[in-house]
Each structure stands twice: as C-alpha cells, then as structure tokens.
Design an enzyme around this catalytic site. Structure first.
Site: not given
Length: 503
Positions: A51, A159, A188-189, A193, A227, A246, A251, A351, A356
């Site tokens: 932007r 996502k 989807d990261h 993996k 997390e 989320d 995931h 969370k 983690k």
C-alpha cells in the site's frame, strides 16, 4: 507428488502485502533457502506490491537487511547480490482499478523483457482474507490472471480461507468465476513441515505399519497443537477469529486427513486430495447436542510462565475487555468409515499452554493381561507412536520391555527418530516446499475447494452453538496450564487421558 527434483520454469513472483511480517520472516528467507540449495531458476524475479509508496532501491535495501537478520549467520554475499538484482516494487491503493494494477502490468512487462523471463506469474496474496477476491479480480481484469500463450498464472492464498461455511463457499464461487481450480493454491504452512510430508512415506512405504493402521489395533488418536505465546500483537485479528477458526479447519484437519486417509492410487495431486476429501466427508457432523458434549472451549486467564507473570487474554492489546472469543478448543471427532469406526480422534489447540509443540499420537490397544497375572507386573505398557511435527521433527515409538533381573517386571522404552540426528539440520521456514511446489505446478499439499468447504461444514455447527450460548466461565484456564478441566473430562469420560509429556 513426484519425489525427484522437478524443473522450475522461469517466472515472476508477485507478493501482495510485501511490506508485511510474513514476507520479511518467511517468504524471502524461504526463497533464499531454495536458491542456496539450487531449486530456483536463474531467470527469476520478485515484485513486491504494497500500500505504501516506495522506490525499488529502498525496497531492495529493506529486503536485503531483513534477509541478513532472518536467514542465519553469515548469509552468502553473492546470493544476496543475486536477489538484490531481481527484486522490484510498486505501491498504491489495492482498491485502485487503474493506477496500481496498470503500474504492475507495466512493471511485469519491463521485468520480463529485461531479464528474458517468459510471462509465467504467480501471485502470493499475503493480505487480509477479505481482499482475496478483490485483488484477484483486479489482476484478472487487467489481463494478468489468465493462462495463455503457453504461459501460466497461479495464485497462492494465505489462511484463513473464509470464516464459516457460507463465506468459504462465497469466496470459492467468486474465485471460480475468474480462475480455474488448478490455478488456485490455498496454502497451509504446516504442510511444509518435513514430518507432515513424511506421513505419506511413513504410512504407505513401510509394510510394518499399514496392516495395523486401523480400528482393529488402534484405540484412539490425539492431535495437539500447543502454543506458549499469547496473541501478542494479533489481538485485533484473533478476537474476530478464535482458536477454532484459526487452527482447526486448516492445520489440524490437514493433519487428520493425512493420518487417516486410504492409500492413494499415486502421488499425483488430485489422487492424494481425493482421499483426503473422503476423510473430511466421512467425519460425522455435530448436532447442537453433540457440541455440548464433544466440544470444549477455553480462554486463558492470568498466570505464570517461565517464572514470569503474564496477563489474561482479556487484558491483551486490541482485545475487548469482556470478549467471549476462545483461545483454546478441543473436539472429539468420529470418522464414519470402515477403517476408523469407533476410533475417536481427539484434537486440541490453545494459546498460553506450557510448551510449544505439535504432535500426532497413535495410541494402540492394550494387549491381553492374562499371561502376566502371576508376575509382579500390575499393568502393561500400551504401545504409542508419536509423530512430532514441531519444534523437533521426528517420530517416537513407545513400548514395554523386561527390566533386567530375576523377576518378571516391565519398564517403558522409547525408540526415537529425530530428523536433525539422521539427516542433519535443515534451516527451513516451512514455506520452501510449498513455494517450490507452486512454481512447479504441484498442488498435492494445497487444499482444494471441496476440502475447504467440507472442513467448514464440520466446524460451522460448533461456531453457531458457541455464538448462541456465550461462555459463562471465561477465563477458565490459567496461563501455563494445559487448558480447562472440561477438556480433561472429554477424555476421562471415555476412560482415556491427554498425553501431556513430550515423549
């Protein structure tokens, strides 16, 4: 999914949202790692679109400084110089049909001519989801979105892809009007993996596991995505999303489908995704009554983590002081097919949990005890296979063995496979494989439209009930704990318990 190295066509990557955190921390480091390992073509260019107005030289300086920060010690100077020559920028209002997209069109033509690159473009939309259809539509309107003259155009969407079944269907419909499904890559990261990708090899390439991968031998499956961090600076987004939206439709459901799917006829993208889609379609939908018994939500309160006091979710930046948004969600799911009948899948994400980690636990059934009645053994060790997705990728097999000595006694034993120990440390952001696959046209690790809609079909009834009946006990778990007590009861009612230890 061809396991051999595939040729990457010369192409231009266009990143919308190029001045954001994702670009800095993940996308450019992933491109650097690919280039370092020889997976990028010599004829490549990257155009950042944002932007804010900025000169290309200033954007180049920013990206090179970011790379030096995020790709580890002593980055290759020649490689940084190679990138610097191939980075460009244009900025403006994403809602502007004319100037920004005309500038982009002119820049693409100039870059392709000067660097001798055919007009193969892939667009990475690292933007808020509400801009996906709008930006894609303007790209198409300006003649930059259609496959033509043997050149391809592909679109990667971050996502979340929709926020419920209606919005997901609407977005799919809007994109289908201007793009073909084969052009769309819903990223989807988690699927970048190594351990996640290895699930297919582990399950279908080893004859010792496939015969026991079913209801005859497996008691239940647990998937945990935990997390330590709170929402940090993402409070504004997170308070409109929550843990369920989320993490679970994307995931966690992807992890479930790879764990539970039938063998595909090949590693071709649609063969794999056909089997994943069947698992999603076989998941029993939640009736409103089921939500009350088989779904748990939580929100973290204040607590202590690593000897430091942390605040409650409702005190976080940009979070409403009396919000009912969940920061924890746990579900009991059933897959209604022959392989998995009566095998519950317990999933949880949250969370401010103690550590983690992401792992998949396959809990096998107990062996008969009658042989051990006249021994000192009081109970048998149950076999457990744990697939560690992050932070330490690997696999652990947990079983019992006799303790040395004159009496019959049993101890617990672990056999560990760790990626770093066996294959060396691979510096990775989780995006390398996904970007490489997009450039080569391999959609295996990306969700298809029917998979997205099937996922939302499962969780939308839960969202509806949670919206209709506000939680009265929030916050209901302390930061640093494993979540609300109701999540423990979800398994305790079935005579089971969560696996909270790392092994």
């Amino acid at each position: 999914m061809n396991q051999t190295q595939r040729t990457v066509d010369p192409c231009v990557m266009v990143i919308f949202g190029a001045t954001g955190d994702l670009t800095k921390r993940k996308l450019f480091p992933a491109l650097y790692n690919l280039a370092k390992d020889g997976f990028l073509p010599e004829s490549l260019a990257i155009i950042g679109v944002g932007r804010q107005e900025m000169e290309t030289k200033d954007f180049r300086q920013k990206i090179i400084a970011d790379l030096k920060e995020f790709v580890g010690d002593s980055p290759d100077k020649k490689l940084l110089a190679w990138f610097e020559e191939r980075i460009f920028y244009t900025g403006g209002d994403f809602d502007d049909d004319k100037k920004l997209f005309k500038d982009l069109k002119d820049l693409l033509a100039e870059v392709c001519q000067n660097l001798n690159i055919p007009e193969n473009y892939f667009y990475y939309l690292a933007t808020p989801p509400q801009l996906f259809a709008n930006v894609a539509g303007k790209i198409h309107k300006n003649g930059l979105g259609r496959d033509e003259n043997d050149n391809w155009r592909r679109f990667i969407f971050e996502k979340p892809f929709g926020r419920d079944i209606e919005s997901a269907k609407k977005l799919n419909h809007e994109l289908a009007k201007i793009l073909k499904e084969k052009q769309i890559y819903r990223i989807d990261h988690y699927l970048g993996k190594e351990t996640v990708q290895n699930l297919l090899i582990f399950r279908f390439g080893n004859s010792i596991f496939e015969p026991i991968w079913n209801r005859n031998f497996i008691d239940h499956v647990q998937i945990t995505v935990a997390e330590e961090l709170g929402v940090e600076t993402r409070g504004g987004y997170y308070d409109t999303a929550g843990a369920l939206r989320d993490m679970i439709p994307n995931h966690i459901f992807q992890l479930i489908t790879l764990t539970a799917m039938e063998p595909p006829v090949s590693f071709e993208a649609d063969a794999v995704r056909d089997e994943q889609a069947k698992i999603l379609q076989a998941m029993q939908p939640f009736a409103p009554e089921d939500v009350l018994h088989n779904a748990v939500r939580g929100q973290y309160g204040a607590g202590e983590m690593k000897d430091e006091k942390v605040s409650a979710y409702r005190s976080e930046q940009a979070v409403a002081p009396k919000t009912n948004t969940e920061t924890y969600a746990a579900l009991k799911l059933s897959i209604d097919n022959w392989r998995w009948a009566d095998v519950p899948f317990y999933i949880r994400t949250g969370k401010r949990l103690p550590t983690k980690r992401t792992d998949i636990t396959i809990q096998f059934k107990k062996a008969p005890f009658m042989l051990f009645r006249d021994t000192t053994i009081e109970k048998l060790t149950t076999n457990r296979l744990v697939i560690h997705v992050q932070p330490d990728e690997g696999i652990t097999l947990h079983f019992g063995a006799k303790i040395p000595g004159p009496i019959v006694n049993m101890g617990e034993v672990d056999m560990d496979f760790n990626y770093v120990d066996h294959f060396g440390e691979q510096i990775s952001t989780g995006y390398e494989r996904l970007l490489y696959d997009c450039m080569t046209g391999d959609a295996t690790l990306f969700q298809r439209a029917d998979m997205v809609e099937a996922s939302w079909q499962i969780v939308s009834p839960i969202l509806d009930v949670w919206q209709a009946i506000p939680a009265r006990d929030f916050p209901n778990y302390e930061s640093g704990s494993w979540g609300p007590t109701e999540a423990d009861e979800l398994l305790k009612n079935d005579g089971r318990k969560w696996k909270n230890t790392v092994d």
